[in-house]
Every structure is written in C-alpha cells, then in structure tokens.
Design a protein around this motif. Structure first.
Motif, PDB file in Angstrom:
ATOM      1  N   THR A   4       0.804  -1.229   0.000  1.00  0.00           N
ATOM      2  CA  THR A   4       0.000   0.000   0.000  1.00  0.00           C
ATOM      3  C   THR A   4       0.833   1.273   0.000  1.00  0.00           C
ATOM      4  OG1 THR A   4      -0.174   0.308   2.398  1.00  0.00           O
ATOM      5  CG2 THR A   4      -1.673  -1.284   1.398  1.00  0.00           C
ATOM      6  N   ASP A   5       2.156   1.148  -0.105  1.00  0.00           N
ATOM      7  CA  ASP A   5       3.023   2.319   0.088  1.00  0.00           C
ATOM      8  C   ASP A   5       2.738   3.455  -0.886  1.00  0.00           C
ATOM      9  OD1 ASP A   5       4.144   0.777   2.014  1.00  0.00           O
ATOM     10  OD2 ASP A   5       6.103   0.568   1.083  1.00  0.00           O
ATOM     11  N   ALA A   6       2.270   3.143  -2.094  1.00  0.00           N
ATOM     12  CA  ALA A   6       2.066   4.182  -3.104  1.00  0.00           C
ATOM     13  C   ALA A   6       0.735   4.909  -2.954  1.00  0.00           C
ATOM     14  CB  ALA A   6       2.157   3.562  -4.501  1.00  0.00           C
ATOM     15  N   PHE A   7      -0.099   4.495  -1.997  1.00  0.00           N
ATOM     16  CA  PHE A   7      -1.410   5.115  -1.842  1.00  0.00           C
ATOM     17  C   PHE A   7      -1.336   6.272  -0.847  1.00  0.00           C
ATOM     18  CE2 PHE A   7      -2.268   1.007  -3.604  1.00  0.00           C
ATOM     19  CZ  PHE A   7      -3.304   1.236  -4.492  1.00  0.00           C
ATOM     20  N   GLY A   8      -0.569   7.275  -1.206  1.00  0.00           N
ATOM     21  CA  GLY A   8      -0.387   8.444  -0.357  1.00  0.00           C
ATOM     22  C   GLY A   8       0.991   9.018  -0.562  1.00  0.00           C
ATOM     23  N   PRO A   9       1.251  10.187  -0.007  1.00  0.00           N
ATOM     24  CA  PRO A   9       2.533  10.860  -0.240  1.00  0.00           C
ATOM     25  C   PRO A   9       3.708  10.202   0.468  1.00  0.00           C
ATOM     26  CG  PRO A   9       1.191  12.115   1.307  1.00  0.00           C
ATOM     27  CD  PRO A   9       0.323  11.013   0.790  1.00  0.00           C
ATOM     28  N   ARG A  10       3.443   9.262   1.395  1.00  0.00           N
ATOM     29  CA  ARG A  10       4.519   8.579   2.117  1.00  0.00           C
ATOM     30  C   ARG A  10       3.991   7.220   2.558  1.00  0.00           C
ATOM     31  NH1 ARG A  10       1.922  12.231   4.844  1.00  0.00           N
ATOM     32  NH2 ARG A  10       1.063  11.793   6.917  1.00  0.00           N
ATOM     33  N   PRO A  11       4.869   6.266   2.824  1.00  0.00           N
ATOM     34  CA  PRO A  11       4.409   4.951   3.268  1.00  0.00           C
ATOM     35  C   PRO A  11       3.760   5.025   4.647  1.00  0.00           C
ATOM     36  CG  PRO A  11       6.662   4.837   2.446  1.00  0.00           C
ATOM     37  CD  PRO A  11       6.318   6.293   2.573  1.00  0.00           C
ATOM     38  N   GLU A  12       2.801   4.146   4.850  1.00  0.00           N
ATOM     39  CA  GLU A  12       2.167   4.021   6.160  1.00  0.00           C
ATOM     40  C   GLU A  12       2.878   2.919   6.940  1.00  0.00           C
ATOM     41  OE1 GLU A  12      -2.258   3.562   8.161  1.00  0.00           O
ATOM     42  OE2 GLU A  12      -1.952   2.887   6.107  1.00  0.00           O
ATOM     43  N   ILE A  13       3.098   3.150   8.241  1.00  0.00           N
ATOM     44  CA  ILE A  13       3.767   2.135   9.051  1.00  0.00           C
ATOM     45  C   ILE A  13       2.872   1.645  10.194  1.00  0.00           C
ATOM     46  CG2 ILE A  13       6.077   2.979   8.494  1.00  0.00           C
ATOM     47  CD1 ILE A  13       6.147   4.305  11.269  1.00  0.00           C
ATOM     48  N   ASN A  14       1.593   2.033  10.179  1.00  0.00           N
ATOM     49  CA  ASN A  14       0.657   1.558  11.196  1.00  0.00           C
ATOM     50  C   ASN A  14      -0.696   1.303  10.537  1.00  0.00           C
ATOM     51  OD1 ASN A  14      -0.255   0.773  13.720  1.00  0.00           O
ATOM     52  ND2 ASN A  14      -0.872   2.829  14.295  1.00  0.00           N
ATOM     53  N   PHE A  15      -0.753   0.226   9.768  1.00  0.00           N
ATOM     54  CA  PHE A  15      -1.905  -0.143   8.948  1.00  0.00           C
ATOM     55  C   PHE A  15      -2.861  -0.947   9.827  1.00  0.00           C
ATOM     56  CE2 PHE A  15      -3.006  -2.618   4.767  1.00  0.00           C
ATOM     57  CZ  PHE A  15      -4.280  -2.082   4.782  1.00  0.00           C
ATOM     58  N   GLU A  16      -3.975  -0.334  10.269  1.00  0.00           N
ATOM     59  CA  GLU A  16      -4.835  -0.935  11.277  1.00  0.00           C
ATOM     60  C   GLU A  16      -6.107  -1.566  10.719  1.00  0.00           C
ATOM     61  OE1 GLU A  16      -3.618   2.002  15.022  1.00  0.00           O
ATOM     62  OE2 GLU A  16      -5.532   2.303  13.981  1.00  0.00           O
ATOM     63  N   GLY A  17      -6.293  -1.544   9.419  1.00  0.00           N
ATOM     64  CA  GLY A  17      -7.568  -1.918   8.844  1.00  0.00           C
ATOM     65  C   GLY A  17      -7.859  -3.406   8.841  1.00  0.00           C
ATOM     66  N   THR A  18      -9.156  -3.717   8.785  1.00  0.00           N
ATOM     67  CA  THR A  18      -9.651  -5.060   8.492  1.00  0.00           C
ATOM     68  C   THR A  18     -10.444  -4.972   7.196  1.00  0.00           C
ATOM     69  OG1 THR A  18      -9.823  -5.712  10.811  1.00  0.00           O
ATOM     70  CG2 THR A  18     -11.142  -6.951   9.239  1.00  0.00           C
ATOM     71  N   PRO A  19     -10.041  -5.696   6.145  1.00  0.00           N
ATOM     72  CA  PRO A  19     -10.784  -5.630   4.885  1.00  0.00           C
ATOM     73  C   PRO A  19     -12.096  -6.396   4.961  1.00  0.00           C
ATOM     74  CG  PRO A  19      -8.979  -7.193   4.706  1.00  0.00           C
ATOM     75  CD  PRO A  19      -8.859  -6.550   6.068  1.00  0.00           C
ATOM     76  N   LEU A  20     -12.954  -6.181   3.972  1.00  0.00           N
ATOM     77  CA  LEU A  20     -14.183  -6.949   3.790  1.00  0.00           C
ATOM     78  C   LEU A  20     -14.024  -7.846   2.575  1.00  0.00           C
ATOM     79  CD1 LEU A  20     -16.875  -4.116   4.212  1.00  0.00           C
ATOM     80  CD2 LEU A  20     -15.606  -5.338   5.993  1.00  0.00           C
ATOM     81  N   MET A  21     -14.833  -8.917   2.490  1.00  0.00           N
ATOM     82  CA  MET A  21     -14.914  -9.708   1.266  1.00  0.00           C
ATOM     83  C   MET A  21     -16.378 -10.007   0.985  1.00  0.00           C
ATOM     84  SD  MET A  21     -15.316 -12.418  -0.799  1.00  0.00           S
ATOM     85  CE  MET A  21     -15.440 -13.984   0.073  1.00  0.00           C
ATOM     86  N   VAL A  22     -16.823  -9.565  -0.186  1.00  0.00           N
ATOM     87  CA  VAL A  22     -18.192  -9.796  -0.618  1.00  0.00           C
ATOM     88  C   VAL A  22     -18.151 -10.203  -2.093  1.00  0.00           C
ATOM     89  CG1 VAL A  22     -20.508  -8.831  -0.872  1.00  0.00           C
ATOM     90  CG2 VAL A  22     -19.017  -7.999   0.966  1.00  0.00           C
ATOM     91  N   GLY A  23     -18.762 -11.325  -2.423  1.00  0.00           N
ATOM     92  CA  GLY A  23     -18.860 -11.729  -3.818  1.00  0.00           C
ATOM     93  C   GLY A  23     -17.521 -11.919  -4.498  1.00  0.00           C
ATOM     94  N   GLY A  24     -16.529 -12.361  -3.754  1.00  0.00           N
ATOM     95  CA  GLY A  24     -15.211 -12.596  -4.339  1.00  0.00           C
ATOM     96  C   GLY A  24     -14.325 -11.376  -4.422  1.00  0.00           C
ATOM     97  N   VAL A  25     -14.813 -10.227  -3.946  1.00  0.00           N
ATOM     98  CA  VAL A  25     -14.045  -8.979  -4.008  1.00  0.00           C
ATOM     99  C   VAL A  25     -13.665  -8.550  -2.592  1.00  0.00           C
ATOM    100  CG1 VAL A  25     -14.034  -6.563  -4.745  1.00  0.00           C
ATOM    101  CG2 VAL A  25     -15.251  -8.274  -6.103  1.00  0.00           C
ATOM    102  N   VAL A  26     -12.401  -8.220  -2.402  1.00  0.00           N
ATOM    103  CA  VAL A  26     -11.902  -7.694  -1.137  1.00  0.00           C
ATOM    104  C   VAL A  26     -11.894  -6.172  -1.215  1.00  0.00           C
ATOM    105  CG1 VAL A  26      -9.863  -7.481   0.346  1.00  0.00           C
ATOM    106  CG2 VAL A  26     -10.539  -9.724  -0.545  1.00  0.00           C
ATOM    107  N   TYR A  27     -12.469  -5.517  -0.220  1.00  0.00           N
ATOM    108  CA  TYR A  27     -12.511  -4.057  -0.152  1.00  0.00           C
ATOM    109  C   TYR A  27     -11.726  -3.605   1.081  1.00  0.00           C
ATOM    110  CZ  TYR A  27     -16.553  -4.712  -3.257  1.00  0.00           C
ATOM    111  OH  TYR A  27     -17.380  -5.080  -4.287  1.00  0.00           O
ATOM    112  N   ALA A  28     -10.933  -2.535   0.932  1.00  0.00           N
ATOM    113  CA  ALA A  28     -10.126  -2.055   2.058  1.00  0.00           C
ATOM    114  C   ALA A  28      -9.820  -0.582   1.898  1.00  0.00           C
ATOM    115  CB  ALA A  28      -8.821  -2.848   2.160  1.00  0.00           C
ATOM    116  N   THR A  29      -9.592   0.094   3.027  1.00  0.00           N
ATOM    117  CA  THR A  29      -9.002   1.433   3.014  1.00  0.00           C
ATOM    118  C   THR A  29      -7.505   1.264   3.205  1.00  0.00           C
ATOM    119  OG1 THR A  29      -9.493   1.602   5.380  1.00  0.00           O
ATOM    120  CG2 THR A  29     -11.024   2.669   3.869  1.00  0.00           C
ATOM    121  N   VAL A  30      -6.714   2.007   2.417  1.00  0.00           N
ATOM    122  CA  VAL A  30      -5.262   1.804   2.423  1.00  0.00           C
ATOM    123  C   VAL A  30      -4.539   3.134   2.285  1.00  0.00           C
ATOM    124  CG1 VAL A  30      -5.454  -0.506   1.398  1.00  0.00           C
ATOM    125  CG2 VAL A  30      -5.146   1.470  -0.099  1.00  0.00           C
TER     126      VAL A  30
END
Length: 677
Positions: free
Chosen positions: A77-103
């Motif tokens: 996920t490092d490219a999703f923002g101006p700098r890498p994140e080092i404290n990624f706290e999210g839990t993704p979802l999975m519905v219909g074969g697709v994983v959704y997440a905030t990153v």
C-alpha cells in the motif's frame, strides 16, 4: 341470492383488507426486518457481523494444516499516499469474491480480486489542508458494505471527516447520496466548527444496519488538550440511500435531556469529546445499536467538569431507527484515567444458571469484561459500587465510588504494587523498587497526582492508558459461548502539571512531569492517552518495569463467567531474550505488547504477533494459531512484518483465505493473504 352476493362481497372485502393490512405491515417492517444472513464464507462487516463476533464457521484451515499455509497474495500500500504508512490498522471486507479495504496515508479505497489480490478499482480523495491537519489520519480501520437489489455501495469516512458512498462495482461516487456522493460530517452536527481545523475525525469503520449508516467521532489524544470545550463527539445516523441525517445522539446531554443533571455547575456547556471512536455493534432484531463512549475532555484532569458526567465512559443502547436512549451503564464515573471504552461491544446469546440471556459483553482497557442483558441493561453478574481513594489535585472532583464487576475475573493485572514489578533477579527487583519509590502506587482507580520532584512524579497505573484491551477488542464463538481477548500488560504514569501557558491549553492541569533541574531543556508536558498515547515507558536497564507476560490471550466462558485459559501471546522480544542481565536464566515466553485483534473459526483462535523480532525465517513476526478449547499453540507461519490490523477469513473458489494488515518502520504496509497449497 342477495344473501349469497352479500357473503361474496364480505369475503372479497375481508380478503382485500387482509391484503391491504399485509401490505401495510410489509411497508412498516421492510426497513425493520433483518437482512438475510450473508453467504457462508464472506466477511461483510468490520467485525465479521453486526454483533462484532469476529467469528467464521470455517474449518478448512485447522490445527493439522495451519503450518502448511502459504502466501496466496500480497498487496503493498506504500504508493497510496505521499509517504508509506507504518501503522496499517484496517480489516478488509470480502463480498462476492471482491476484497474491499481502506489503504495508505491518504485513506484510499481499493477493490481487489479475492483470489489473486489484483486491483479492480481504486478511489482516492485529496482533502488538502483539511486532511493533512485531521486528528485521525492514515488509512483508518476499514469501511462498510451495503446492498439492495442491483445496488451495492461501499461507505467510508475520510481523514477530513466526510462520509463517502461509492458504487461497489466501479468505485465511482454515488450521485444520489449527499452532494455528489459526499456528506460533510462537520456540518449538521448540532455544533459549530471550522471545516478545516475542527478537531473531529474517525478511524473506525461505519456500520450499516436496516439501511441506516452509523457514524461516531474521534479526537486527538487528550492528555494535554488545547481547550476544555473541545468539539463534541456526537453520534449520528444517516439514510444509506440518500445520506440524509436521521437522528443525532448528544453524548454530552443538552439542557433538558436525560443525564444533563450529572454535569454539575452547568459544566456540560464548556466540555467536549465524549465520542465513540471505537466500533459500534447492532442487534437488528431488537433494533438496538450499542455505543462504547469515551470520556469527556480531558483524559486525566476533570476539575472543570464536576459530576459523574454522563455519557462519558458509558455503554449506551439506542433505538436504531430513532436514536432514543433505551438504557445505559456508566463503567467509570467522572473518568480521570483515560479508561474510555475503546472497542466494539460483543453481542452474545448465552445461558447462565439455566436462563437464556441475550447479552452484550464489553471488553475494556481496565481488564474487565462487563456483561449485560442487552435488552434491559441489567448486569448478568453483580457489579458493585465500591469506595475508591480520593485524590489531592487542586480543583478536581472525585467520585466516591466506582463500579467493580464481580464476574468474570479481570483478564489482566490491575493496580501497581511492589509484587507486580520486575523480579528476574534480586538486583533487577531492587532496582525496580527504587524506580517505583518515586511514584505513587495503588490499586485500580488510584487517582493521578500533581507531579513533583523528587516525588511522586506520577501515579503508576496498570493496565496502562492503552489497555488491557484496546481498539481491536475481542472475538466470540457463538457455538461454544467462549470469548477471546488479547490484552497488554504495561504501565502508564499519570502525572499532572500546569500547562506552559494559555496557548498550550486552557486547562488547569495537563499530563506531564515536573521539570528535571538537571535536564532543563527536557520537555515536561506529555500528550498521552486516547488511542495512541500510553505515557512514558517504564524500564529497568531496558527491561519492562512490570513482570511478564506482557501480552496475553484470555479465553472466557460466557455461560459461566469463568476464565478457561490464558496464554502469553508472542515470542519473547529480542531485547529481553538477549539481555546480558538475563544470561543463563530460563525465561518462559513473555508475550509481546501491541494492539492485537483475534479471529475465531470453527477450530482455531488466530492472531499475529506485535513488533519485529528474530524468527526461524528471519526478521519479522509470526501468525499463530491456538486450539480454541485448550489454548495450546497448534501452528505458526511467518509474516515479514508484525500484525497491525485484525485478521479476517473467507472462502473463495473452494479455498479458505486468512487476510490481515501488517506494517512497521522500515517495511511500510501491506495486506497479506494466506491459503493452503
């Protein structure tokens, strides 16, 4: 003939009335009947379900094959923002074969192929100064999913506190929701705030039930707030289709509202915070949402807010459709310890002494699991009001009693005495006692002190201001009625000092230490508290001041209120294992301090380690599995970085996957997915 026609007319009219009544009932209940259960194998909400059980009835991955897990895919996920994140706290979802997440540091939303991790779409918002100055930045903890017919939506809250609805198939904003897919959460909040600098945001994921989107609020850590009348953390509900506000609940009651009289001297006027920064839970059948409310401003000094201060540090049950209070229970009266309720209430149907109870179990920072009848709010086991010590901080208001649950027993140590301190060797024990002699020790609810030299510098508190349990909360097995919770054993020092001046804070006292005359340039005031703070670290030669274990998982039988097992979670850290003062000693596994969420399946309890360490596979951490009945470790697989978000699991294409967020300094962050060969 007339009689026959009359009977026919009556029959037709009765049938018509029945049909009309049925239609009316359907119209009234269409927004009230719980949605059909999600297909087995999906993970549709942050907590696995609206009850926040973090449970999945899957068993393809089990004790016999956990060690065989291999990486299915990795999503950096490092490219999703101006700098890498080092404290990624999210839990993704999975519905219909697709994983959704905030990153990422800008909190983008991604949709991924659940089998391969391939990116399907991405949505990002650049909120400029509003996002850069937000109190709750980075990727947050997740998002919500909603569907009806052919419609499917993803809902999330940006760092700048805007609720956004996206088409789940395309990632495009939903035009009919709010304004162009956006509801500005700094507006229509029954208070005035600056749209850029107003101190309110959210890390938690929204929760959707009966077409209602529920949104809480979070602030900066409150050890040294700039002002006592900070923004208030009101809770709101919105229509999932339109974004229209449905109701608002004032967590600090206004004049004339229930609980307002617990704010003495009209102190409700000049007090803020009291947000719900953790996850909420919902019982759709009962039509009740359960709110874990934090304490009001500030975390360790409340002299300007005399009184018990509802609904600070209370579990509150509201009507889902109207926001009306059904019941509440205040876990801490007039909080001054930052024991705010940090995690999701867990809804559990249990049987106690032969009586079936719809229960709600609330893990807490203080190491107690508070268990209530979720219909009535009555404690399942007695909670006693017991006298507590009164402090001596000028101007402070002290509650004479605090609630003490009698069952289950605390799942972590409470209070600090000499017996709680390091004792690996007599020398370390003596050094720990000398260090502690400069502080005030005492049981749980020992109040903070004004920091002085040579002492007391602070009150030592255990568990710390970050727990005990923290935002990951616990997990519950609805089949065995066992609840599992990770907790940390770490000391916080609660010392108070006057702020430097009015520009730092308008509070009389803030968290900090009396200046050291031998280090005049050392900063005195601290930030502490809330989700991120924990006060100063207390060590003896680099070793924790408190005895191990430092991190543990506890299993609690909710039918009986008994602790069934407890294990140290996490291998002993390198700095302890290799410490010269411990050379030649046999140190059992100590566990590791972190914020760890657990996952429960049909056969296992799964949780990753916190922090980097040396593993058999190199620097990294391990994802561990325990037999859920005994606590015996039955497997472990390597992770290149520690767990920082809670694990989830799903079935896809006949394969079970376990996915979690990992991150750390020098590594960045990623989602990593495991499956069997």
């Amino acid at each position: 003939m007339r009689s026959m026609r009359f009977r026919l007319f009556v029959s037709v009219m009765v049938t018509l009335l029945v049909l009309l009544a049925a239609a009316g009932v359907h119209n009234r209940l269409s927004a009230q009947v719980p949605a059909a259960a999600a297909p087995i194998g999906e993970w549709r909400t942050y907590g696995g379900d609206l009850a926040s059980t973090r449970y999945a009835a899957l068993d393809q991955i089990n004790r016999d094959n956990f060690n065989k897990l291999e990486v299915a895919w990795r999503f950096k996920t490092d490219a999703f923002g101006p700098r890498p994140e080092i404290n990624f706290e999210g839990t993704p979802l999975m519905v219909g074969g697709v994983v959704y997440a905030t990153v990422g540091t800008r909190r983008a939303v991604v949709a991924l192929d659940g089998a391969t991790g391939e990116t399907l779409w991405m949505h990002r918002e650049d909120e400029g100064q509003r996002g850069e100055g937000a109190p709750r930045r980075l990727s947050g903890r997740g998002l919500a999913y909603w569907s009806e017919g052919n419609q499917a939506r993803i809902l999330y809250v940006t760092p700048g506190y805007r609720l956004i609805a996206l088409d789940a198939k395309t990632g495009n904003p939903v035009a009919g929701f709010g304004t162009g897919g956006v509801v500005d959460l700094k507006l229509n909040d029954d208070q005035q705030m600056d749209l850029v600098t107003g101190e309110v945001g959210l890390h938690a994921a929204p929760i959707v039930a009966r077409n209602v989107v529920l949104i809480g609020a979070a602030h900066l850590p409150g050890g040294a707030p700039k002002r006592m009348n900070n923004e208030r953390g009101y809770v709101r509900a919105f229509d999932v289709r339109t974004g229209r506000r449905l109701w608002i609940f004032h967590t600090i009651p206004l004049l004339g509202e229930f609980g307002n009289d617990t704010w003495e001297q009209e102190s409700y006027v000049n007090t803020g915070n009291a947000g719900v920064w953790g996850q909420m839970s919902v019982d759709e059948q009962l039509g009740i949402v359960y709110l874990p409310v934090e304490l009001p401003t500030g975390d360790y000094y409340g002299g300007h807010r005399p009184g018990a201060g509802l609904f600070g540090e209370s579990l509150v049950a509201l009507d889902l459709m109207t926001g009306q209070r059904k019941w509440h229970y205040q876990l801490v009266h007039h909080g001054i310890w930052d024991m705010d309720i940090p995690d999701a209430p867990i809804l559990a149907d249990i049987t106690v002494n032969g009586r079936a109870i719809k229960a709600v179990a609330q893990p807490t920072k203080q190491g107690w699991l508070y268990v209530f009848d979720r219909v009535t709010g009555q404690p399942v086991w007695p909670i006693e009001e017991r006298p507590v010590a009164k402090g001596d901080v000028p101007g402070e208001w002290y509650s004479p009693t605090q609630p003490y649950p009698t069952r289950p027993a605390p799942y972590d140590r409470q209070g600090v005495s000499l017996d709680a301190l390091i004792d690996f060797t007599p020398e370390l024990k003596a050094e720990g006692a000398r260090l502690a002699s400069r502080y005030r020790l005492g049981p749980i609810f020992t109040p903070p002190v004004v920091s002085t030299r040579p002492g007391p510098l602070a009150t030592l508190m255990l568990p710390s201001a970050t727990g005990g349990a923290n935002w990951p909360g616990g997990a519950f097995d609805p089949e065995t009625k066992m609840l599992y919770v990770y907790s940390a054993t770490q000391i916080t020092g609660l010392g108070l000092i006057p702020p430097r001046d009015r520009t730092q804070s308008d509070m009389r006292y803030v968290q900090g230490r009396a200046p050291d005359p031998n280090a005049p340039n050392a900063p005195a005031a601290g930030g502490g508290g809330g989700e991120g703070g924990g006060g100063a670290e207390f060590t003896v030669q680099g070793l924790p001041l408190v005895k191990p274990p430092y991190g543990r998982i506890t299993a609690i039988d909710l039918n009986k209120g008994d602790i069934v097992w407890q294990v140290a979670h996490g291998e002993t850290p390198d700095n302890i294992r290799n410490h010269p003062a411990l050379r030649g000693l046999n140190i059992p596994r100590t566990g590791r301090i972190g914020r760890i969420g657990t996952l429960v399946t049909k056969t296992l309890v799964v949780a990753g380690e916190a922090g980097f360490a040396t593993t058999p596979n190199g620097r990294g951490a391990m994802l561990r599995a325990y037999d859920k009945a005994s606590g015996q470790e039955v497997g472990a697989v390597y992770m290149p970085a520690p767990q920082t978000g809670s694990p989830m699991t799903y079935m896809l294409g006949g394969k079970q996957y376990v996915v979690l967020a990992i991150s750390g300094a020098g590594f960045g962050s990623e989602l990593i997915a495991y499956k069997l060969p």
